[in-house]
Design a protein around this motif. Structure first.
Motif, short mmCIF file in Angstrom:
data_model
loop_
_atom_site.label_atom_id
_atom_site.label_comp_id
_atom_site.label_asym_id
_atom_site.label_seq_id
_atom_site.Cartn_x
_atom_site.Cartn_y
_atom_site.Cartn_z
N THR A 133 1.04 4.18 -2.72
CA THR A 133 0.79 5.45 -2.54
C THR A 133 1.82 6.29 -2.95
OG1 THR A 133 0.01 4.89 -0.58
CG2 THR A 133 0.04 7.12 -0.86
N TYR B 299 1.65 6.83 -6.65
CA TYR B 299 0.81 7.69 -7.20
C TYR B 299 1.17 9.07 -6.98
CZ TYR B 299 -4.02 9.74 -7.08
OH TYR B 299 -5.08 10.38 -7.49
N SER B 300 1.80 9.49 -5.75
CA SER B 300 2.32 10.58 -5.45
C SER B 300 3.16 11.09 -6.66
CB SER B 300 3.03 10.81 -4.12
OG SER B 300 2.29 9.80 -3.15
N ARG C 14 0.85 -1.27 0.17
CA ARG C 14 0.06 -0.03 0.12
C ARG C 14 0.85 1.14 -0.07
NH1 ARG C 14 -5.12 0.45 1.19
NH2 ARG C 14 -5.29 -1.90 1.64
#
Ligand SMILES: C[S@@+](CC[C@H](N)C(=O)[O-])C[C@H]1O[C@@H](n2cnc3c(N)ncnc32)[C@H](O)[C@@H]1O
Ligand code: SF4
Length: 459
Positions: A452, A455-456, A448
């Motif tokens: 993240t 994605y950032s 996860r």
């Protein structure tokens, strides 16, 4: 428990790479701040608890390379290369045994590879004698003592010797019987070789035999694999591992010799998997989970029905958690609430041992969150279910608060028909069984975090 269902659309939709969770956290999370000193401290602490031991020996040599291979191995035709390696392995046995209360019984023992039977019969005898000298092996055949066998590297005499040395389980690298497939992956082995090993295994009274098969290899089709399966079923192994071949030539050099154009496409691969499940079910095997099948009267299937199945680095097991002492290059151990890994090259391994140092170069101590998530992942993989009240009681948490994000994702999986979710817990449905890895991935905190981060970066 629900029967396995093959739902092609769901499988395609959830098709993404993920760990097989032989450990949680996975090896990617191990770090080099963890070293021999940490290991020593944890070993001392584990002696106070005194649970049984599991020993793993990594024997890395192979005579020829199989092009698909993703294992940690050293290819050489020179049998004399084994002696200097084994000399270090013997020394590592001494170094490790100094840290442990060696009256702790060795309930599990495994020789893995590479090809463990690359070494000579005398070398096998010496390795087991050295082990016996320093650890408390069980002499009543109640342990789970297993070895990986390449049928090209073992005959009747080898099997007889292994039984005499105390092994009672064998896993046999069958992969595929088709001559064209065997040629394409540089693993030519005859049916007669496998039949000879099987005959000897039965004659000398091994408790259980498992075959390794791989689907997704070059030139495989449903038709060709169905012939392989016919031959497999006729040989009546108690267990089967059906591995999915992932073509990653950037990561695994030998795979560059596979012609990508010969690989079955995604539709054909799924059709092979579907056919395999049907064929094995028809032949009386039950799906244990995560690539594994077993006869219903095999200990694994019985333990799953009784809710007493466990999982370790070698796959499923009927033995409760032991401290795992792993020896040899690249080997991964598990002592107390930690994982540790030995150096990955032979040169480093020799250098460390020659300085009388434990060859551990990285590892990880699990924190409370890791332990909780590992328990969840193990429950799901072994039993396809998870009881929330039991978890709350054991870990003193509130599932609805602690796992709010995960529960939202699980609801989407419930809507897709993978599982049932309520306040009592999770039950994996037939269509979710092949996607158990995806269900476990929901609970993987590190995955996860990576997602993240990615994605950032995109925004
Ligand atoms: C260490 S090897 C087994 C021992 C022995 N060297 C042999 O080949 O028979 C463990 C198993 O991993 C599986 N394997 C190796 N590379 C693989 C890959 N890229 N994809 C899927 N399975 C793989 C094979 O089925 C193999 O039998
Ligand atoms: S599959 Fe087995 S024999 Fe073949 S290269 Fe890998 S470890 Fe060696």
């Amino acid at each position: 428990m629900y029967e396995l269902e093959f739902d092609k659309e769901l499988i395609r939709r959830y098709d993404k790479a993920g760990p097989r969770y032989t450990s949680y956290p996975t090896a990617v999370q191990f770090h080099e701040d963890f070293g021999p000193e940490d290991y020593r401290r944890l070993a001392t602490r584990s002696n106070q608890q005194g649970c049984s031991l599991s020993l793993y020996f990594h024997l890395p040599f192979c005579n020829t390379v199989c092009f698909y291979c993703a294992c940690s191995k050293v290819i050489t035709a020179n049998r004399r290369r084994a002696a200097p390696y084994l000399q270090r392995l013997h020394r590592e046995i001494e170094l490790q045994s100094e840290l442990f209360d060696t009256t702790r019984p060795v309930e599990q023992l495994h020789w893995g590879g590479g090809t463990p039977t690359f070494i000579s019969h005398d070398e096998m005898r010496e390795l087991m004698a050295k082990t016996r000298e320093h650890f408390q092996l069980l002499d009543d055949d109640t342990g789970e003592y297993s070895i990986e066998i390449d049928p090209r590297e073992a005959d009747r005499d080898t099997i007889a010797l292994l039984r005499e040395l105390g092994f009672n389980r064998i896993s046999l690298g069958v992969q595929d019987f088709d001559p064209a497939v065997q040629k394409a992956v540089n693993r030519i082995q005859s049916e007669a070789q496998i039949a000879e090993v099987m005959e000897a295994v039965r004659e000398y009274g091994f408790r259980s035999t498992s075959f390794d098969l791989i689907y997704g290899l070059p030139l495989q089709s449903v038709e060709s694999f169905s012939r392989t399966l016919d031959k497999v079923v006729a040989l009546e192994p108690e267990r089967l591992s059906i591995f999915n071949y992932a073509h990653l030539p950037e990561l695994f050099k030998p795979q560059r010799q596979i012609n990508a154009a010969d690989l079955p496409g995604p539709d054909e691969k799924l059709a092979i998997l579907k056919y395999t499940i049907e064929k094995l079910t028809e032949a009386g095997y039950v799906y244990i989970g995560m690539d594994h099948f077993a006869r219903p009267d095999d200990e694994l299937a019985i333990a799953q029905r009784n809710g007493t199945l466990h999982r370790n680095f070698q796959g499923y097991s009927t033995h409760a958690d032991c401290d795992l002492i792993a020896m040899g290059m690249t080997a991964i151990g598990k002592v107390g609430d930690s994982y540790s890994q030995n150096v990955k090259t032979m040169d480093e391994y020799y250098a460390r041992i020659d300085q009388d140092q434990l060859p551990i170069f990285r590892g990880l101590e699990l924190d409370a969150d890791d332990l909780l998530r590992r328990e969840i992942i193990n429950q799901l993989i072994c039993h396809f279910s998870l009881s929330f009240p039991a978890l709350e009681l054991a870990f003193g948490i509130s599932v609805s608060e602690y796992f709010a994000t995960e529960l939202a994702e699980l609801k989407a999986m419930q809507n897709d028909g993978l599982l049932q979710l309520n306040e009592r817990g999770i039950t994996v449905l037939g269509a979710g069984k092949l996607l158990i890895r995806n269900i476990c991935m929901v609970f993987d905190k590190y995955l996860r975090q990576q997602q993240t981060q990615r994605y950032s970066k995109v925004i």
